[in-house]
Write a protein that holds these residues in place. Structure first.
Motif, mmCIF file in Angstrom:
data_model
loop_
_atom_site.group_PDB
_atom_site.id
_atom_site.type_symbol
_atom_site.label_atom_id
_atom_site.label_comp_id
_atom_site.label_asym_id
_atom_site.label_seq_id
_atom_site.Cartn_x
_atom_site.Cartn_y
_atom_site.Cartn_z
ATOM 1 N N ARG A 255 0.831 -1.206 0.000
ATOM 2 C CA ARG A 255 0.000 0.000 0.000
ATOM 3 C C ARG A 255 0.867 1.258 0.000
ATOM 4 N NH1 ARG A 255 -3.965 -1.311 4.922
ATOM 5 N NH2 ARG A 255 -4.484 0.914 4.723
ATOM 6 N N ARG A 256 1.928 1.226 0.778
ATOM 7 C CA ARG A 256 2.834 2.379 0.849
ATOM 8 C C ARG A 256 3.522 2.604 -0.492
ATOM 9 N NH1 ARG A 256 8.424 2.641 2.569
ATOM 10 N NH2 ARG A 256 8.958 4.780 3.150
ATOM 11 N N GLU A 257 4.014 1.527 -1.087
ATOM 12 C CA GLU A 257 4.725 1.652 -2.362
ATOM 13 C C GLU A 257 3.810 2.147 -3.472
ATOM 14 O OE1 GLU A 257 6.372 -2.225 -2.864
ATOM 15 O OE2 GLU A 257 8.143 -1.801 -1.631
ATOM 16 N N ALA A 258 2.529 1.785 -3.389
ATOM 17 C CA ALA A 258 1.574 2.190 -4.419
ATOM 18 C C ALA A 258 1.198 3.667 -4.301
ATOM 19 C CB ALA A 258 0.315 1.334 -4.327
ATOM 20 N N LYS A 259 1.191 4.182 -3.069
ATOM 21 C CA LYS A 259 0.672 5.531 -2.848
ATOM 22 C C LYS A 259 1.737 6.601 -2.672
ATOM 23 C CE LYS A 259 -3.632 4.006 -0.600
ATOM 24 N NZ LYS A 259 -4.420 4.053 0.655
ATOM 25 N N GLN A 260 2.908 6.227 -2.141
ATOM 26 C CA GLN A 260 3.890 7.242 -1.763
ATOM 27 C C GLN A 260 5.015 7.358 -2.793
ATOM 28 O OE1 GLN A 260 5.197 6.757 2.305
ATOM 29 N NE2 GLN A 260 3.125 6.476 3.073
ATOM 30 N N PRO A 261 5.572 8.556 -2.940
ATOM 31 C CA PRO A 261 6.615 8.795 -3.949
ATOM 32 C C PRO A 261 8.003 8.361 -3.455
ATOM 33 C CG PRO A 261 6.112 10.830 -2.809
ATOM 34 C CD PRO A 261 5.158 9.799 -2.259
ATOM 35 N N LEU A 262 8.172 7.062 -3.278
ATOM 36 C CA LEU A 262 9.415 6.547 -2.700
ATOM 37 C C LEU A 262 10.593 6.647 -3.658
ATOM 38 C CD1 LEU A 262 7.964 3.350 -0.966
ATOM 39 C CD2 LEU A 262 8.155 5.682 -0.066
ATOM 40 N N GLU A 263 10.300 6.921 -4.919
ATOM 41 C CA GLU A 263 11.369 6.965 -5.916
ATOM 42 C C GLU A 263 12.134 8.293 -5.900
ATOM 43 O OE1 GLU A 263 7.651 8.659 -7.652
ATOM 44 O OE2 GLU A 263 8.142 6.865 -6.482
ATOM 45 N N LEU A 264 11.647 9.279 -5.146
ATOM 46 C CA LEU A 264 12.309 10.583 -5.078
ATOM 47 C C LEU A 264 12.628 10.940 -3.625
ATOM 48 C CD1 LEU A 264 10.080 12.598 -7.582
ATOM 49 C CD2 LEU A 264 12.485 11.973 -7.912
ATOM 50 N N PRO A 265 13.722 11.695 -3.388
ATOM 51 C CA PRO A 265 14.057 12.098 -2.021
ATOM 52 C C PRO A 265 12.974 12.985 -1.411
ATOM 53 C CG PRO A 265 15.926 12.449 -3.508
ATOM 54 C CD PRO A 265 14.740 12.153 -4.367
ATOM 55 N N SER A 266 12.637 12.701 -0.169
ATOM 56 C CA SER A 266 11.678 13.534 0.555
ATOM 57 C C SER A 266 11.948 13.380 2.047
ATOM 58 C CB SER A 266 10.234 13.126 0.239
ATOM 59 O OG SER A 266 9.876 11.954 0.964
ATOM 60 N N ALA A 267 11.194 14.109 2.845
ATOM 61 C CA ALA A 267 11.291 13.974 4.297
ATOM 62 C C ALA A 267 10.047 13.296 4.842
ATOM 63 C CB ALA A 267 11.487 15.346 4.948
ATOM 64 N N GLY A 268 9.393 12.507 3.995
ATOM 65 C CA GLY A 268 8.151 11.865 4.410
ATOM 66 C C GLY A 268 6.982 12.837 4.287
ATOM 67 N N SER A 269 5.942 12.584 5.039
ATOM 68 C CA SER A 269 4.756 13.441 5.004
ATOM 69 C C SER A 269 5.142 14.855 5.431
ATOM 70 C CB SER A 269 3.684 12.871 5.933
ATOM 71 O OG SER A 269 2.508 13.630 5.865
ATOM 72 N N THR A 270 4.820 15.839 4.602
ATOM 73 C CA THR A 270 5.312 17.202 4.832
ATOM 74 C C THR A 270 4.508 17.959 5.878
ATOM 75 O OG1 THR A 270 6.041 17.272 2.523
ATOM 76 C CG2 THR A 270 5.896 19.376 3.682
ATOM 77 N N PHE A 271 3.190 17.722 5.930
ATOM 78 C CA PHE A 271 2.335 18.486 6.821
ATOM 79 C C PHE A 271 1.663 17.598 7.869
ATOM 80 C CE2 PHE A 271 2.437 20.825 2.803
ATOM 81 C CZ PHE A 271 2.773 22.103 3.244
ATOM 82 N N LYS A 272 1.436 18.188 9.031
ATOM 83 C CA LYS A 272 0.645 17.507 10.063
ATOM 84 C C LYS A 272 -0.790 17.380 9.576
ATOM 85 C CE LYS A 272 3.358 19.301 13.945
ATOM 86 N NZ LYS A 272 3.358 20.142 15.159
ATOM 87 N N ARG A 273 -1.464 16.382 10.082
ATOM 88 C CA ARG A 273 -2.867 16.192 9.706
ATOM 89 C C ARG A 273 -3.733 17.212 10.446
ATOM 90 N NH1 ARG A 273 -6.454 10.621 10.507
ATOM 91 N NH2 ARG A 273 -8.449 11.516 9.841
#
Length: 305
Positions: A214-232
């Motif tokens: 589910r994570r691999e399908a939804k999240q942009p793991l192929e590019l550098p990031s700091a994870g989820s950018t904003f608090k919910r």
């Protein structure tokens, strides 16, 4: 500056040569691949070394920053002054004692989850996709898929500002939403005890495989990031609000609102911290204008801009 130089000289004498790096680019040590140089980057590999490092830093009264896997972090473009203490792959031992998992703070959360699963222990499957060290997860009470690390923490061992070892119970760690006491007291997290329970090994593995897919399908793991950018924001999902505002793909310099998941800002190549800050500000402005909802960054920002 003389205090800093004297501190560095003493650290060099007490640690292996490859454990003390000068003017080390922080872009090498964050998942965002962004950040200017740290004056001094120190990598202790034992509790004793960590205690010695903190005592030396205190002796010379120089600023220091604790760093784990660098996964929820935006380091500013001018870098970090003072000492960065990195507890990562050199400090990553994981062991089992019945239903208790002992993990040094540098162990990756995914590795801890997989280790527990291999031992037939359930309760931490939700964390298999969290892209940070367990120390960082404790520090911010990380969570995913309706689970939070606070729910399985038995105790936390730290070194305080005086170089003394301190043990915290779950209650003493004062966990809250993306918060722990360690954000306030400056203690350096060393080791964690997790209390889990025995379960069906096949079911545990299947759940982790499902969450990973589910994570691999939804999240942009192929590019550098700091994870989820904003608090919910209460009552909403940040990614949904950003998507509904039409901001997927919005780009400032090398920083972009992910086209795959609007809740992530990604580094599409050569992004600076200023690019990210400018993009975050623009997203906050436009979402507020359209929905009347204020977004606050979940990513921790440190260093000199």
């Amino acid at each position: 500056m003389q205090n800093l130089q004297d501190c560095i000289d003493e650290l060099k004498q007490s640690l292996p040569q490859d454990a003390v790096l000068l003017n080390e680019p922080m872009s090498k040590h964050t998942t965002f691949k962004i950040g200017g140089p740290a004056d001094c980057f120190v990598m202790p590999s034992t509790v004793e070394e960590a205690m010695s490092v903190i005592k030396t830093i205190r002796k010379y009264d120089v600023p220091f920053t604790m760093l784990g896997n660098g996964s929820n972090l935006l380091v500013m473009d001018k870098g970090i002054r003072g000492i960065v203490v990195n507890l990562n792959e050199r400090f990553a031992k994981i062991t089992q004692d019945g239903t208790t998992i002992h993990a040094q703070c540098g162990a990756l959360m995914a590795d801890v989850s997989k280790f527990a699963g291999a031992c037939g222990l359930t309760g931490i499957e939700f964390a298999v996709g969290i892209p940070g060290s367990i120390g960082g997860c404790i520090f911010m009470n990380a969570g995913a898929y309706d689970g939070e690390i606070k729910n399985v923490v038995k105790s936390v061992t730290t070194v305080n500002k005086n170089g003394e070892v301190v043990h915290y119970t779950n209650e003493q760690a004062q966990f809250g939403y993306r918060h722990s006491a360690f954000q306030d007291n400056g203690d350096l997290i060393l080791e964690v005890e997790l209390e889990l329970s025995f379960g069906d090994k096949e079911a545990i593995q299947a759940k982790m495989a499902d969450l990973t897919a589910r994570r691999e399908a939804k999240q942009p793991l192929e590019l550098p990031s700091a994870g989820s950018t904003f608090k919910r924001p209460p009552g909403y999902f940040a990614g949904t609000l950003i998507d509904q505002t039409g901001l997927k793909g919005l780009t400032v310099g090398g920083a972009q609102v992910s086209k795959k998941h609007a809740g992530f800002v990604v580094n599409i190549g050569g992004a600076t911290a200023q690019d990210v800050l400018d993009l975050i500000a623009e997203v906050q402005k436009r979402v507020y204008e359209k929905h009347g909802v204020k977004l606050y960054p979940e990513v921790k920002m440190i260093g000199e801009q």
